[in-house]
Design an enzyme around this catalytic site. Structure first.
Site, short mmCIF file in Angstrom:
data_model
loop_
_atom_site.label_atom_id
_atom_site.label_comp_id
_atom_site.label_asym_id
_atom_site.label_seq_id
_atom_site.Cartn_x
_atom_site.Cartn_y
_atom_site.Cartn_z
N LYS A 138 0.84 -1.20 0.00
CA LYS A 138 0.00 0.00 0.00
C LYS A 138 0.88 1.25 0.00
O LYS A 138 0.63 2.19 -0.75
CB LYS A 138 -0.95 -0.01 1.21
CG LYS A 138 -2.09 -1.01 1.04
CD LYS A 138 -2.91 -1.26 2.30
CE LYS A 138 -3.94 -2.37 2.04
NZ LYS A 138 -4.74 -2.77 3.19
N GLN A 148 -5.00 -1.61 9.45
CA GLN A 148 -4.96 -2.93 8.84
C GLN A 148 -5.57 -3.97 9.79
O GLN A 148 -5.25 -4.00 10.98
CB GLN A 148 -3.50 -3.29 8.49
CG GLN A 148 -3.34 -4.56 7.70
CD GLN A 148 -3.90 -4.50 6.28
OE1 GLN A 148 -3.95 -3.44 5.67
NE2 GLN A 148 -4.34 -5.62 5.76
N ASP A 150 -11.36 2.78 3.98
CA ASP A 150 -11.74 1.37 3.90
C ASP A 150 -13.26 1.21 3.76
O ASP A 150 -13.75 0.14 3.42
CB ASP A 150 -11.32 0.64 5.19
CG ASP A 150 -10.06 -0.18 5.03
OD1 ASP A 150 -9.84 -0.70 3.91
OD2 ASP A 150 -9.31 -0.30 6.00
N1 GUN Z 1 -7.36 -6.94 5.99
C1 GUN Z 1 -7.75 -7.69 4.92
N2 GUN Z 1 -8.35 -6.91 3.99
C2 GUN Z 1 -8.34 -5.66 4.49
C3 GUN Z 1 -8.83 -4.41 4.00
O1 GUN Z 1 -9.40 -4.30 2.91
N3 GUN Z 1 -8.62 -3.34 4.82
C4 GUN Z 1 -8.02 -3.45 6.02
N4 GUN Z 1 -7.89 -2.35 6.74
N5 GUN Z 1 -7.57 -4.59 6.50
C5 GUN Z 1 -7.73 -5.68 5.74
#
Ligand code: GUN
Length: 287
Positions: free
Chosen positions: A53, A97, A120
């Site tokens: 990311k 995350q 998100d």
């Molecule tokens: N863990 C797995 N997929 C995601 C996501 O799309 N966003 C976040 N913040 N954590 C994740």
């Protein structure tokens, strides 16, 4: 042969578009769109995702800040960091995350993120906006799934979509997005009785069950579009890690189009995160 939906290339195109628009934003506002990524603990998969990311933000001209907190971090400390990021004008998007360590309540943490910085799309306000069809921040993976479907189907209206998986991250939001486009949506999950026969009626199958090779070739109607969100890490030959989807990929020849694993939905998630960060930045200056 089924068409292979080239998620990697489609994601690259979207990242390039975001990079161009981010450059215009920087020029107009003398400010880069900014994303804060918070990682608590040392889940190896999360570390890989967070690193990717941050790399993609840098490439797109999006300012990124990474906060790496130890596993022992208290919930109150994490909430304190989020409160600070909520007030920071350089930060337009906040991503915590998941999964979080067991002693931290994820819903408390997600609820603490300012809804307009919630790139998100997990905050209840954004979940509500999605369910009422009003403009908000939409979860990245479901958004990516819709973009991939749009590359192979012109008109979604009236199509029967079957979603396998009921998670807050993928299953439920993708079902709402398909419904918004006037698909007839059936939401199923791992405990659904008679799942193969339900899937056999689908024009579109989105599978996010985290169950490797769950969906077999004889579940798929000829010509159907199959979006495989599953990624399970397996030991491959020679000890190399192998990523396996939720579909039996070698049995999908008669499908209309399928996403590969890897290189299908995965790259779209990050591209949509960049796009959501730019959207949040624009909304912060334009209201
Ligand atoms: N863990 C797995 N997929 C995601 C996501 O799309 N966003 C976040 N913040 N954590 C994740």
């Amino acid at each position: 042969m089924a068409k292979i939906i080239q998620g990697k290339q489609i994601a690259r195109d979207l990242c390039e578009k975001v990079a161009n628009e981010a450059s215009t934003f920087r020029r107009e506002h003398d400010l880069a769109p900014g994303l804060a990524v918070v990682l608590v603990g040392d889940n190896p998969a999360s570390e890989v995702y967070v690193r990717q990311k941050v790399i993609e933000c840098d490439k797109a001209g999006i300012h990124s800040e990474k906060y790496r907190l130890p596993h022992v971090t208290l919930e109150a400390e994490l909430l304190g960091l989020i409160a600070r990021l909520n007030r920071d004008p350089k930060v337009h998007g906040i991503l915590v995350q998941l999964p979080l360590p067991d002693h931290i309540d994820p819903s408390k943490v997600l609820d603490a993120i300012a809804p307009d910085k919630d790139v998100d799309g997990f905050h209840p306000v954004n979940v509500g906006r999605l369910s009422t069809g009003s403009d908000g921040l939409t979860p990245c993976t479901p958004l990516g799934c819709m973009m991939l479907i749009d590359t192979v189907i012109d008109e979604l209206r009236g199509k029967h979509a079957v979603v396998i998986g009921k998670s807050n991250i993928v299953g439920k939001p993708v079902a709402l997005l398909l419904l918004e486009r006037e698909c007839t949506v059936t939401v199923t999950h791992i405990a659904t009785l008679g799942l193969p026969d339900i899937v056999r009626r689908a024009d579109i199958v989105v599978v996010a069950a985290g169950a490797p090779r769950l969906v077999r070739g004889d579940w798929i109607k000829p010509g159907a579009v199959v979006i495989d969100v599953g990624i399970t890490r397996k030991d491959g030959p020679g000890g190399k890690a192998l990523l396996v989807g939720d579909c039996a990929a070698n049995e999908m020849d008669h499908a209309g189009a399928v996403t590969p694993v890897p290189g299908g939905v995965g790259p779209m998630t990050i591209a949509c995160l960049l796009s959501n960060t730019l959207k949040a930045a624009r909304r912060s200056v334009h209201g």
